[in-house]
Design an enzyme around this catalytic site. Sequence first.
Site, PDB file in Angstrom:
ATOM      1  N   HIS A  68     -33.839-105.449 -42.101  1.00 16.11           N
ATOM      2  CA  HIS A  68     -33.848-106.774 -41.474  1.00 16.11           C
ATOM      3  C   HIS A  68     -35.092-107.499 -41.943  1.00 16.11           C
ATOM      4  O   HIS A  68     -36.184-106.921 -41.882  1.00 16.11           O
ATOM      5  CB  HIS A  68     -33.884-106.622 -39.948  1.00 16.11           C
ATOM      6  CG  HIS A  68     -33.558-107.893 -39.254  1.00 16.11           C
ATOM      7  ND1 HIS A  68     -32.305-108.184 -38.765  1.00 16.11           N
ATOM      8  CD2 HIS A  68     -34.310-108.979 -38.998  1.00 16.11           C
ATOM      9  CE1 HIS A  68     -32.311-109.385 -38.221  1.00 16.11           C
ATOM     10  NE2 HIS A  68     -33.506-109.891 -38.352  1.00 16.11           N
ATOM     11  N   TYR A 197     -36.590-116.890 -32.449  1.00 16.43           N
ATOM     12  CA  TYR A 197     -37.665-117.247 -31.510  1.00 16.43           C
ATOM     13  C   TYR A 197     -37.469-118.714 -31.133  1.00 16.43           C
ATOM     14  O   TYR A 197     -37.603-119.598 -31.982  1.00 16.43           O
ATOM     15  CB  TYR A 197     -39.035-117.078 -32.167  1.00 16.43           C
ATOM     16  CG  TYR A 197     -39.413-115.648 -32.491  1.00 16.43           C
ATOM     17  CD1 TYR A 197     -39.561-115.224 -33.819  1.00 16.43           C
ATOM     18  CD2 TYR A 197     -39.616-114.706 -31.495  1.00 16.43           C
ATOM     19  CE1 TYR A 197     -39.903-113.912 -34.125  1.00 16.43           C
ATOM     20  CE2 TYR A 197     -39.965-113.393 -31.783  1.00 16.43           C
ATOM     21  CZ  TYR A 197     -40.109-113.003 -33.108  1.00 16.43           C
ATOM     22  OH  TYR A 197     -40.443-111.708 -33.413  1.00 16.43           O
ATOM     23  N   PRO A 289     -44.280-106.710 -26.074  1.00 21.70           N
ATOM     24  CA  PRO A 289     -43.184-106.600 -27.041  1.00 21.70           C
ATOM     25  C   PRO A 289     -43.042-107.853 -27.928  1.00 21.70           C
ATOM     26  O   PRO A 289     -42.161-107.932 -28.753  1.00 21.70           O
ATOM     27  CB  PRO A 289     -41.928-106.390 -26.186  1.00 21.70           C
ATOM     28  CG  PRO A 289     -42.320-106.582 -24.776  1.00 21.70           C
ATOM     29  CD  PRO A 289     -43.771-106.705 -24.690  1.00 21.70           C
ATOM     30  N   LYS A 293     -44.467-104.004 -31.770  1.00 23.15           N
ATOM     31  CA  LYS A 293     -45.456-103.077 -32.347  1.00 23.15           C
ATOM     32  C   LYS A 293     -45.558-101.740 -31.610  1.00 23.15           C
ATOM     33  O   LYS A 293     -46.025-100.761 -32.185  1.00 23.15           O
ATOM     34  CB  LYS A 293     -46.850-103.730 -32.275  1.00 23.15           C
ATOM     35  CG  LYS A 293     -46.990-105.017 -33.082  1.00 23.15           C
ATOM     36  CD  LYS A 293     -47.166-104.752 -34.541  1.00 23.15           C
ATOM     37  CE  LYS A 293     -47.361-106.036 -35.319  1.00 23.15           C
ATOM     38  NZ  LYS A 293     -47.049-105.902 -36.741  1.00 23.15           N
ATOM     39  N   TYR A 384     -46.705-109.201 -39.301  1.00 15.46           N
ATOM     40  CA  TYR A 384     -45.495-109.069 -38.467  1.00 15.46           C
ATOM     41  C   TYR A 384     -44.838-107.707 -38.690  1.00 15.46           C
ATOM     42  O   TYR A 384     -44.412-107.044 -37.751  1.00 15.46           O
ATOM     43  CB  TYR A 384     -44.534-110.203 -38.847  1.00 15.46           C
ATOM     44  CG  TYR A 384     -43.282-110.320 -38.036  1.00 15.46           C
ATOM     45  CD1 TYR A 384     -42.039-110.304 -38.655  1.00 15.46           C
ATOM     46  CD2 TYR A 384     -43.322-110.461 -36.655  1.00 15.46           C
ATOM     47  CE1 TYR A 384     -40.874-110.424 -37.916  1.00 15.46           C
ATOM     48  CE2 TYR A 384     -42.159-110.581 -35.906  1.00 15.46           C
ATOM     49  CZ  TYR A 384     -40.938-110.563 -36.546  1.00 15.46           C
ATOM     50  OH  TYR A 384     -39.780-110.669 -35.816  1.00 15.46           O
TER      51      TYR A 384
HETATM   52  P1  FAS Z   1     -42.948 -93.721 -23.934  1.00 16.14           P
HETATM   53  O1  FAS Z   1     -43.182 -94.488 -22.674  1.00 16.14           O
HETATM   54  O2  FAS Z   1     -41.819 -94.093 -24.817  1.00 16.14           O
HETATM   55  O3  FAS Z   1     -42.733 -92.167 -23.598  1.00 16.14           O
HETATM   56  C1  FAS Z   1     -43.523 -91.540 -22.615  1.00 16.14           C
HETATM   57  C2  FAS Z   1     -42.752 -90.326 -22.108  1.00 16.14           C
HETATM   58  O4  FAS Z   1     -43.586 -89.624 -21.183  1.00 16.14           O
HETATM   59  C3  FAS Z   1     -41.482 -90.714 -21.347  1.00 16.14           C
HETATM   60  O5  FAS Z   1     -40.414 -89.941 -21.810  1.00 16.14           O
HETATM   61  C4  FAS Z   1     -41.824 -90.403 -19.886  1.00 16.14           C
HETATM   62  O6  FAS Z   1     -40.684 -89.962 -19.161  1.00 16.14           O
HETATM   63  C5  FAS Z   1     -42.831 -89.272 -20.037  1.00 16.14           C
HETATM   64  N1  FAS Z   1     -43.769 -89.149 -18.929  1.00 16.14           N
HETATM   65  C6  FAS Z   1     -44.421 -90.141 -18.264  1.00 16.14           C
HETATM   66  N2  FAS Z   1     -45.246 -89.605 -17.333  1.00 16.14           N
HETATM   67  C7  FAS Z   1     -45.128 -88.245 -17.424  1.00 16.14           C
HETATM   68  C8  FAS Z   1     -45.729 -87.151 -16.745  1.00 16.14           C
HETATM   69  N3  FAS Z   1     -46.625 -87.347 -15.785  1.00 16.14           N
HETATM   70  N4  FAS Z   1     -45.367 -85.886 -17.110  1.00 16.14           N
HETATM   71  C9  FAS Z   1     -44.457 -85.677 -18.104  1.00 16.14           C
HETATM   72  N5  FAS Z   1     -43.831 -86.685 -18.773  1.00 16.14           N
HETATM   73  C10 FAS Z   1     -44.180 -87.950 -18.442  1.00 16.14           C
HETATM   74  N6  FAS Z   1     -41.906-101.647 -28.699  1.00 16.14           N
HETATM   75  C11 FAS Z   1     -41.593-102.095 -29.953  1.00 16.14           C
HETATM   76  O7  FAS Z   1     -42.228-101.657 -30.934  1.00 16.14           O
HETATM   77  N7  FAS Z   1     -40.571-103.017 -30.142  1.00 16.14           N
HETATM   78  C12 FAS Z   1     -39.806-103.479 -29.100  1.00 16.14           C
HETATM   79  O8  FAS Z   1     -38.900-104.264 -29.319  1.00 16.14           O
HETATM   80  C13 FAS Z   1     -40.088-103.006 -27.790  1.00 16.14           C
HETATM   81  N8  FAS Z   1     -39.327-103.406 -26.735  1.00 16.14           N
HETATM   82  C14 FAS Z   1     -39.585-102.894 -25.489  1.00 16.14           C
HETATM   83  C15 FAS Z   1     -38.784-103.262 -24.401  1.00 16.14           C
HETATM   84  C16 FAS Z   1     -39.026-102.740 -23.125  1.00 16.14           C
HETATM   85  C17 FAS Z   1     -38.147-103.159 -21.980  1.00 16.14           C
HETATM   86  C18 FAS Z   1     -40.080-101.806 -22.926  1.00 16.14           C
HETATM   87  C19 FAS Z   1     -40.370-101.229 -21.565  1.00 16.14           C
HETATM   88  C20 FAS Z   1     -40.884-101.430 -23.997  1.00 16.14           C
HETATM   89  C21 FAS Z   1     -40.633-101.968 -25.283  1.00 16.14           C
HETATM   90  N9  FAS Z   1     -41.411-101.590 -26.387  1.00 16.14           N
HETATM   91  C22 FAS Z   1     -41.158-102.080 -27.632  1.00 16.14           C
HETATM   92  C23 FAS Z   1     -42.528-100.668 -26.235  1.00 16.14           C
HETATM   93  C24 FAS Z   1     -42.051 -99.225 -26.214  1.00 16.14           C
HETATM   94  O9  FAS Z   1     -41.098 -99.027 -27.199  1.00 16.14           O
HETATM   95  C25 FAS Z   1     -43.260 -98.299 -26.337  1.00 16.14           C
HETATM   96  O10 FAS Z   1     -44.266 -98.829 -27.156  1.00 16.14           O
HETATM   97  C26 FAS Z   1     -42.918 -96.902 -26.865  1.00 16.14           C
HETATM   98  O11 FAS Z   1     -41.885 -96.364 -26.075  1.00 16.14           O
HETATM   99  C27 FAS Z   1     -44.182 -96.054 -26.781  1.00 16.14           C
HETATM  100  O12 FAS Z   1     -43.869 -94.724 -27.037  1.00 16.14           O
HETATM  101  P2  FAS Z   1     -44.650 -93.539 -26.262  1.00 16.14           P
HETATM  102  O13 FAS Z   1     -46.099 -93.792 -26.375  1.00 16.14           O
HETATM  103  O14 FAS Z   1     -44.055 -92.289 -26.769  1.00 16.14           O
HETATM  104  O15 FAS Z   1     -44.326 -93.755 -24.722  1.00 16.14           O
END
Ligand code: FAS
Length: 387
Positions: A68, A197, A289, A293, A384
């Site tokens: 993309h 956007y 978001p 990133k 970007y």
């Molecule tokens: P994560 O939050 O993905 O993973 C953390 C893990 O730890 C989860 O599985 C959770 O269950 C677990 N956990 C938490 N507490 C714990 C505990 N006490 N004990 C054990 N396990 C525990 N980023 C982009 O790059 N592009 C996007 O378009 C984008 N859109 C998004 C839309 C939404 C609605 C949200 C909420 C986020 C978005 N993000 C986006 C950001 C998102 O993708 C994060 O940056 C990404 O999931 C980060 O990855 P981790 O650091 O692995 O954390």
Amino acid sequence: MVVLGAGPAGLVLGNILVDRGIDCVVLERAGAARVRTRARAGFLAANTVRILERHGLAEGLRRRGQPHSTCEFRTEDGRFRLDYGALGQREPHTVYPQQDLVSDLLTRFQERGGQIRFGTEAVAVRDVDGERPEVVAREADGRPGLWRARYVAGCDGRHGAARRSLPPGAVRHHRDHGVTWLGLLAEAPPSLDAVGYAVHERGFAGHMARTSEVTRYYLQYERGAPADAWSAERIWDELELRMRAREFGPLRRGRFVQRSVVDLESDVLEPLRHGTLFLVGDAAGLISPSAAKGANLAVLEAAVLADALAADLTAGDPRGLDAYSARCLTHIWRAQEFSHWMIGLLHGPTGADGESLFHNSLRRARLASLRTSRSQQDWFAEHYVGV
Ligand code: FAS
């Protein structure tokens, strides 16, 4: 090695460690089904794809991911498109839903013999300044658990146990951007062949393809309003109004299968290392978001930490671990700077006071530069897609 959390950060880290023969267990509070189906990000940077390929983790995204490389801005001064894949470093995104990537990573981790404990919640991390940190956990059967390791990686997001266990001296930089988005996942094919956007006097609207049948939309929203405050009809009408559907064509409607309210805020923890505890991904810093990133930074940091841990644990070379925090913070702050710039580009105050009018005129000037200046477009494309 104990890794807290089975998101992109925890599973990329776990995969690389196990592949290097390093004993690793992932503690994940959710169940496997939840981990495999949680929809979030979808745009992978070219460097993220390179990291995943280097570690044999890109098979799924190579088969099902889609390149993309275009975004379209719709504003009060008209519409323009940027083919960012032909600008800057000439790199496209790969569109691949985060839940598909995480599912691939989980399968690969288990195939490689990685241990994961679902339903196991880390409660605290203790003795991080000693040689044997301890993770206090609540096991899946409710019993208390205690996990000892040489190192602990906090990949458990912004509300996880790693952040709660930081010793005094940890600094949290925080900014609430004062903007709220209603994040939507629609069972509807994309309406544009670009990331859309829309900058409108009533607020921002965004359009990002996830698959050929699912599209993510964002709608700037009233802070504090619940996700279900608006009917689907009202949401579609508002999306069409802000995306100037009358001028540029209707949106392809469908059922909203996920709604979430996201207050755009950012934070960065410094340093990212506290003795034997390392912060990775959202646990290290939350990024809005607006510039797609978060997941990309999570993969990058996990790969940097994995290389450093492998050098220390297999060759007794601690230099990578000593440099981890400073090295990742450089990437994090550059991503934060671009994300902040994007928020200023896409949102403006609605008032008619001098300050608001001035801010909105700045915003229109930035968009005009982006529309007309090749050097500005190269800068935009490089930041970007870059991480
Ligand atoms: P994560 O939050 O993905 O993973 C953390 C893990 O730890 C989860 O599985 C959770 O269950 C677990 N956990 C938490 N507490 C714990 C505990 N006490 N004990 C054990 N396990 C525990 N980023 C982009 O790059 N592009 C996007 O378009 C984008 N859109 C998004 C839309 C939404 C609605 C949200 C909420 C986020 C978005 N993000 C986006 C950001 C998102 O993708 C994060 O940056 C990404 O999931 C980060 O990855 P981790 O650091 O692995 O954390």
